[in-house]
Design an enzyme around this catalytic site. Sequence first.
Site, PDB file in Angstrom:
ATOM      1  N   GLY A  95       0.847  -1.193   0.000  1.00 18.97           N
ATOM      2  CA  GLY A  95       0.000   0.000   0.000  1.00 18.97           C
ATOM      3  C   GLY A  95       0.876   1.233   0.000  1.00 18.97           C
ATOM      4  O   GLY A  95       2.078   1.151   0.284  1.00 18.97           O
ATOM      5  N   CYS A 122       5.380  -6.160   1.534  1.00 19.14           N
ATOM      6  CA  CYS A 122       5.789  -4.758   1.468  1.00 19.14           C
ATOM      7  C   CYS A 122       5.129  -3.951   2.600  1.00 19.14           C
ATOM      8  O   CYS A 122       5.446  -4.149   3.758  1.00 19.14           O
ATOM      9  CB  CYS A 122       5.470  -4.200   0.084  1.00 19.14           C
ATOM     10  N   HIS A 209       7.865  -7.713  -3.844  1.00 23.63           N
ATOM     11  CA  HIS A 209       6.536  -8.090  -4.377  1.00 23.63           C
ATOM     12  C   HIS A 209       6.603  -9.445  -5.087  1.00 23.63           C
ATOM     13  O   HIS A 209       7.077  -9.513  -6.219  1.00 23.63           O
ATOM     14  CB  HIS A 209       6.045  -7.017  -5.354  1.00 23.63           C
ATOM     15  N   GLU A 211       4.148 -11.025  -6.286  1.00 19.92           N
ATOM     16  CA  GLU A 211       3.026 -11.183  -7.223  1.00 19.92           C
ATOM     17  C   GLU A 211       3.329 -10.670  -8.631  1.00 19.92           C
ATOM     18  O   GLU A 211       2.599 -10.968  -9.565  1.00 19.92           O
ATOM     19  CB  GLU A 211       1.777 -10.462  -6.666  1.00 19.92           C
ATOM     20  N   GLY A 264     -23.089 -13.174 -27.011  1.00 17.44           N
ATOM     21  CA  GLY A 264     -22.070 -13.758 -27.880  1.00 17.44           C
ATOM     22  C   GLY A 264     -20.702 -13.651 -27.244  1.00 17.44           C
ATOM     23  O   GLY A 264     -19.750 -14.282 -27.681  1.00 17.44           O
ATOM     24  N   VAL A 266     -17.843 -13.966 -24.018  1.00 13.89           N
ATOM     25  CA  VAL A 266     -17.460 -15.090 -23.167  1.00 13.89           C
ATOM     26  C   VAL A 266     -18.300 -15.142 -21.887  1.00 13.89           C
ATOM     27  O   VAL A 266     -18.787 -16.200 -21.492  1.00 13.89           O
ATOM     28  CB  VAL A 266     -15.979 -14.952 -22.739  1.00 13.89           C
ATOM     29  N   ASP A 267     -18.462 -13.998 -21.235  1.00  3.75           N
ATOM     30  CA  ASP A 267     -19.074 -14.020 -19.913  1.00  3.75           C
ATOM     31  C   ASP A 267     -20.524 -14.497 -19.958  1.00  3.75           C
ATOM     32  O   ASP A 267     -20.923 -15.371 -19.194  1.00  3.75           O
ATOM     33  CB  ASP A 267     -19.002 -12.627 -19.257  1.00  3.75           C
ATOM     34  N   ALA A 269     -21.880 -16.219 -22.254  1.00 10.32           N
ATOM     35  CA  ALA A 269     -21.903 -17.606 -22.732  1.00 10.32           C
ATOM     36  C   ALA A 269     -21.670 -18.569 -21.569  1.00 10.32           C
ATOM     37  O   ALA A 269     -22.375 -19.572 -21.415  1.00 10.32           O
ATOM     38  CB  ALA A 269     -20.827 -17.809 -23.798  1.00 10.32           C
TER      39      ALA A 269
END
Length: 553
Positions: A95, A122, A209, A211, A264, A266-267, A269
Amino acid sequence: MGDESHRVATSDDIEVSAYLEIAKELHGEAAIAEEGLRPTPERETVVVIDFGSQYSMLIARRVRECRVYCELVPHDTPWQKIASLNPKGFILSGGPASVYDPGVPLAPSYVYESRLPVLGICYGMQVLTHQLGGQVASGSKHEYGHAILHLSATDTPLFANLPPSLPVWMSHGDQIMKLPPGFRALAYTDNSPISVMGNDNNIFGLQFHPEVVHTPHGKMILQNFLYEICGCKGNWTPSNFIAESIDRIKQQVGEGKVICALSGGVDSAVVATLIHRAINDQLTCIFVNNGLLRREESERVLNTFQRNLHMNVVYVDASERFLEQLRGVVDPEEKRHRIGEEFIRVFEEEASKLGKVDLLAQGTLYPDVIESTAAQTKVSAKIKTHHNVGGLPARMSLTLIEPLRNLFKDEVREVGLALGLPEDMIWRQPFPGPGLAIRIIGEVTKQRLEILRAADWIVMNEIKKAKLYRQLWQSFAVLTDVKSVGVMGDYRTYGYLVAIRAVTSEDAMTADWAHLPYDLLTRISNRIVNEVPGVNRVVYDITSKPPATIEWE
Ligand code: XMP
């Protein structure tokens, strides 16, 4: 789910259907309905406490890639909410704050009282140090960028499978001056004598970090924390998610009726397919063809959902209505507004023909959920009104069902593949709700739509042939309102200018123009001017975002 990415085989689905058949034989239909599909392993959850780092969402994604479910929560989330998640550990994010500043966010007391493992990253490490009795100070040298981490402890499970020295990404001003009682330093860099710390109660801090991609072993460190220290098994897989969701959907819906708008994309569908798996014909999908789709798009959607997956799909060809609404409109926001309103009208009309409907399915994803929580406290300028169907739930006053609201986009894709949806649907590039209307500068007419569709088809075709489709965030044609002079054979032409737009991006917030090979651009340009009547010039857009946006309108 991460490690199973790009998995095409649907062995789990075969297992599910095989299980169903066997179970039917043994117990009959009724027993199966009661049991649900099959037992799912208990969901393991790790809670990521957000102190406002630009990387917080990335931490959550990395944890999910280790096949452990996690939720990113604000630092002041009450214990009741956390307890309902039954967490196996906490991660404290980075942060921008400094722990001695007045009013800065600190970890809630339950983080320590729960006696669960904790990993501070961090700023999260500085919070641990400060709250547990150590000392933090402004570093003599701020550390931003690459550093080499040297491991001094060999006996901590946090470092399993790591080399003795490894590159890490630093981004901090403050650093640990004095360890809290009971802690020891586990690793150092040239500038940070205490780059990793830990105690015997499974509380750890990392100054760097893990990530970000610039810490190549970062995922291993997170995985060690999750598996070795929190005791997670990594059971957050597409097939477990599907089985778990099916149970939840059945519970939420009961005997009710659900409607879902298919776009049509992805979500929608994946949402529709998942819900259909759970409640079959209690789901009706409504697919509104607004006449602003790409070539063959509506046929493709109907083929997949109606013919192959046998879903109830109400298909409405509302092209003329949308065109009528767009007549004479040139302002991009006005186009969006009118398309959004008309969509709601058409959708409501069709829904009302279905009798009593109880729930509306939506493909809300986890980043939307996180961002809408964060947005409540942020003020930002409105560049474009993207969520043009946002008015739907409010207007229709239906209960929402949002089975993907805890998933990241890459997880949605994995779930879609595991559900057996076609790869080209899963890997489809994003397409804006207002469709081709915002890729036609100026008025949208039938004729101009036809020109754009033909040019866009060529772009898509050539990009796919060059095997670049998946690498690009988006690639498409824009029909401008510029006309220019050209020559074809012995004749003067006066035709439209088409622009090609192709960008790479992670999340559409920023984007780089794609350095497409010249020969590919040549092929696209030649084909467009030769095959699309009315177009005599093609240009390539070499602007990144910012300062441009991805779409032209
Ligand atoms: P911009 O053009 O703002 O676009 O860089 C960022 C991403 O959002 C998509 N986009 C839209 N999507 N309705 C949508 O559903 C819209 O009105 C809209 N405008 C832009 C765009 O395609 C890109 O992926």
